[in-house]
Scaffold this motif. Structure first.
Motif, PDB file in Angstrom:
ATOM      1  N   ALA A 426       0.932  -1.309   0.611  1.00 35.93           N
ATOM      2  CA  ALA A 426       0.192  -0.500   0.078  1.00 35.93           C
ATOM      3  C   ALA A 426       0.526   1.332  -0.100  1.00 35.93           C
ATOM      4  N   PRO A 427      -0.021   2.869  -0.534  1.00 31.67           N
ATOM      5  CA  PRO A 427       1.366   3.494  -0.431  1.00 31.67           C
ATOM      6  C   PRO A 427       1.210   4.174   1.120  1.00 31.67           C
ATOM      7  N   ALA A 428       2.758   4.857   1.768  1.00 33.46           N
ATOM      8  CA  ALA A 428       3.022   5.470   2.632  1.00 33.46           C
ATOM      9  C   ALA A 428       2.546   7.144   2.859  1.00 33.46           C
ATOM     10  N   ASP A 429       1.085   6.572   2.516  1.00 36.25           N
ATOM     11  CA  ASP A 429      -0.202   8.197   3.509  1.00 36.25           C
ATOM     12  C   ASP A 429      -0.413   8.060   4.377  1.00 36.25           C
ATOM     13  N   GLY A 430      -0.728   7.433   5.610  1.00 36.77           N
ATOM     14  CA  GLY A 430      -1.154   7.176   6.743  1.00 36.77           C
ATOM     15  C   GLY A 430      -1.304   8.149   7.487  1.00 36.77           C
ATOM     16  N   ASP A 431      -0.178   9.514   7.299  1.00 33.89           N
ATOM     17  CA  ASP A 431      -0.446  10.719   8.201  1.00 33.89           C
ATOM     18  C   ASP A 431      -0.422  11.698   7.629  1.00 33.89           C
ATOM     19  N   HIS A 432      -1.712  11.432   5.928  1.00 34.02           N
ATOM     20  CA  HIS A 432      -1.974  12.796   5.736  1.00 34.02           C
ATOM     21  C   HIS A 432      -3.596  12.567   5.328  1.00 34.02           C
ATOM     22  N   ARG A 433      -4.178  11.210   5.810  1.00 31.70           N
ATOM     23  CA  ARG A 433      -5.418  10.563   4.694  1.00 31.70           C
ATOM     24  C   ARG A 433      -5.587   9.546   5.990  1.00 31.70           C
TER      25      ARG A 433
END
Length: 565
Positions: A426-433
């Motif tokens: 998965a993409p590592a975007d867990g801090d902004h969405r």
């Protein structure tokens, strides 16, 4: 570091049935000392070191430093050791929810030898016969790779024909040469730079690397080796071990194949048991281990690290600080503004892969699972295009399944619940969405569908599944966005961009998967070894001490000779 929250929410739809610069005083005295791993410990009064974070890098550093007579205090915000080597409780069973096997056993042999211990001091290790079982949507055939190279050649021949088996043998020869070429100048280097590694490689080594193709990607190199697209897909998955896309990862990552062929071991009690035992060894040598102790800031005096302040307000003075966490936590000011420039910033777009995982304790049927299993979908390129370009969960993602009760004997009884960790990149975007149910449920549905298409059915109820998303990983590992491997290994120069053991702040040292030599349990352990050595050299240059000889020392066997049972 800031408090970490547990990951893994109870979840089961569609499964059923089928962590301002305060100042402190730090004495500075000249202290000549030859370095770590020479069978020397320190006499009174000991230098003080605070290790922040009890991942494997921090544990190794604490163990080595404590053995040398340093007064080590290891602080960790969680309830115990392990970092990414964590577990989740699912329906009464403990499921490894991070790394699931051990490779590069020689790393731990060296570290343990340096403190007068052996592998017998760790939980029992069992070498896997089957390295991994691979299945493809729409293909009845599966392909096992084995610890026995000859059996793997035979299996490839049965799967894809004699010509492809010969190509596989040629591939194995190449990856063995690449691994031996890079072991000393890269893996054993404190921190390589491009020109230094060129000098170290020499004409022969340069010839080996140039033979891979100038700046070739892993995917391109595998196309030169294999005609069967399924084999190209199988070996391209090694890029994901470094959190990278095969279409952007350098061809040198093919050496991961050699790491597996040198041996894959399960750990009695799971990988978390390994972390606990390393913590016990450090404590037995005098390290003080403090859980539930998040760090609010790293303290400086005259520009040098001199201790930490805990979230509780307590201050721990030290002669040096070792940070075992993602280096970007420093950049983001999570350890105080004074250390923001300790390492270079890495843009969020350069983060490695994250994952959606499902920790399961439930019965399975149909597909005969090995310990490691990989289920491939049809369009492999779309998986990485979705993740790295479109920043979304893959529509045709590969599913990795670790069946943790398999590979060490007969396995679970028919119909009995077994422990699984299922993972999709998965993409590592867990801090902004957020990664909410609207997005993750369809990914789960597709993943279950792929496994069913390959014959595997998992009969789990709501209480038998705990789901973890990039947002959960981002909370547990601050500053990562959920990235599990630090900076993505994209392009040749990425190999030289990871920070080394010494940061730009004097007295502040680094260990962990975001530090050279990279991600994974053995690599993070190597980073802990490098950090301890660099820190001891720093102490030797700033204090006066009287060394006392003790037992212990370092052993440096070749990785290619010790990886045998």
């Amino acid at each position: 570091m800031p408090d970490r929250v547990p990951t893994g929410r109870r979840h089961a739809p569609r499964w059923a049935g089928d962590g301002s610069a305060n100042r402190c005083s730090c004495a500075s005295r000249r202290w000549p000392w030859p370095g770590i791993g020479r069978g020397v410990t320190l006499a009174r009064s000991e230098p003080r070191v605070v290790v922040v974070g009890a991942g494997i890098g921090g544990l190794v550093s604490a163990l080595l430093l404590a053995h040398q007579g340093v007064a080590v205090t290891l602080v960790e915000s969680a309830s115990g050791p392990g970092g990414k080597m964590h577990r989740l409780r699912v329906d009464g069973a403990d499921v490894d929810a991070g790394p699931t096997v051990l490779t590069m056993r020689w790393v731990f042999e060296e570290i343990l030898a340096a403190v007068g211990a052996t592998l017998a001091d760790l939980p029992a290790l069992t070498r896997l016969d089957v390295l991994a079982r691979h299945a493809w949507r729409g293909h009845a055939q599966t392909l096992d790779l084995y610890a026995d190279a000859a059996r793997s050649v035979e299996a490839v021949g049965d799967f894809a024909g004699a010509a492809e088996a010969r190509r596989f043998e040629a591939f194995c020869r190449e990856v063995r040469t690449v691994y031996r070429t890079l072991e000393t100048p890269y893996l054993r280097s404190a921190r390589p730079d491009f020109f230094g590694m060129v000098r170290s490689l020499g004409p022969s080594g340069l010839g080996t690397l140039s033979g891979l193709g100038p700046f070739a990607t892993l995917w391109q190199t595998l196309g030169r080796h294999f005609r069967d697209p399924r084999l190209r897909q199988l070996f391209a998955r090694y890029a994901t071990y470094c959190g990278a896309s095969p279409w952007q990862a350098p061809a040198t990552l093919e050496l991961v194949a050699q790491v597996e062929m040198d041996g894959v071991w399960t750990v009695d009690g799971g990988m978390h048991a390994l972390a606990r035992r390393m913590a016990d060894l450090a404590a037995a040598r005098g390290a003080v281990l403090r859980w539930h102790s998040p760090v609010q800031r790293i303290l400086l005096d005259g520009g040098r690290a001199c201790g930490v302040q805990l979230a509780s307000g307590e201050t721990l003075a030290a002669d040096a600080v070792l940070f075992n966490g993602d280096p970007q936590a420093l950049v983001q000011g999570l350890l105080g503004d004074a250390v923001r420039r300790a390492v270079p910033a890495v843009p969020a777009a350069q983060r490695s892969l994250s994952a959606v995982t499902w920790a399961v304790h439930a019965p399975t049927s149909g597909f005969e699972l090995a310990h490691h299993n990989v289920f491939f979908d049809d369009d492999y390129a779309s998986e990485f295009d979705d993740i790295f370009r479109h920043r979304r969960l893959p529509r045709q993602g590969t599913v990795y399944v670790c069946a943790q009760d398999r590979g060490q004997g007969a396995g679970p009884d028919r119909g009995a619940a077994e422990r699984l960790l299922c993972l999709v990149n998965a993409p590592a975007d867990g801090d902004h969405r957020s990664f909410d149910d609207v997005e993750v449920d369809p990914c789960e549905f597709r993943s279950l569908g792929l496994m069913r298409a390959c014959g595997l059915r998992i009969g789990a109820t709501h209480r038998q599944v705990r789901r973890t998303t990039p947002q959960d990983f981002a909370r547990r590992f601050p500053a990562t966005g959920g990235a599990l491997y630090g900076q993505a290994t994209h392009g040749w120069m990425t190999l030289f961009r990871r920070p080394g053991a010494a940061s730009a702040v004097p007295g502040l040292f680094l260990a962990g998967g975001g530090v050279h030599p990279g991600p994974g349990v053995p690599m993070a352990a190597l980073s802990g070894q490098r950090a301890a050595s660099a820190l001891m050299a720093h102490l030797a240059s700033t204090r006066r001490w009287h060394p006392v000889a003790t037992s212990g020392g370092t052993s440096t066997p070749s990785a290619t000779t010790v990886a045998t049972p």
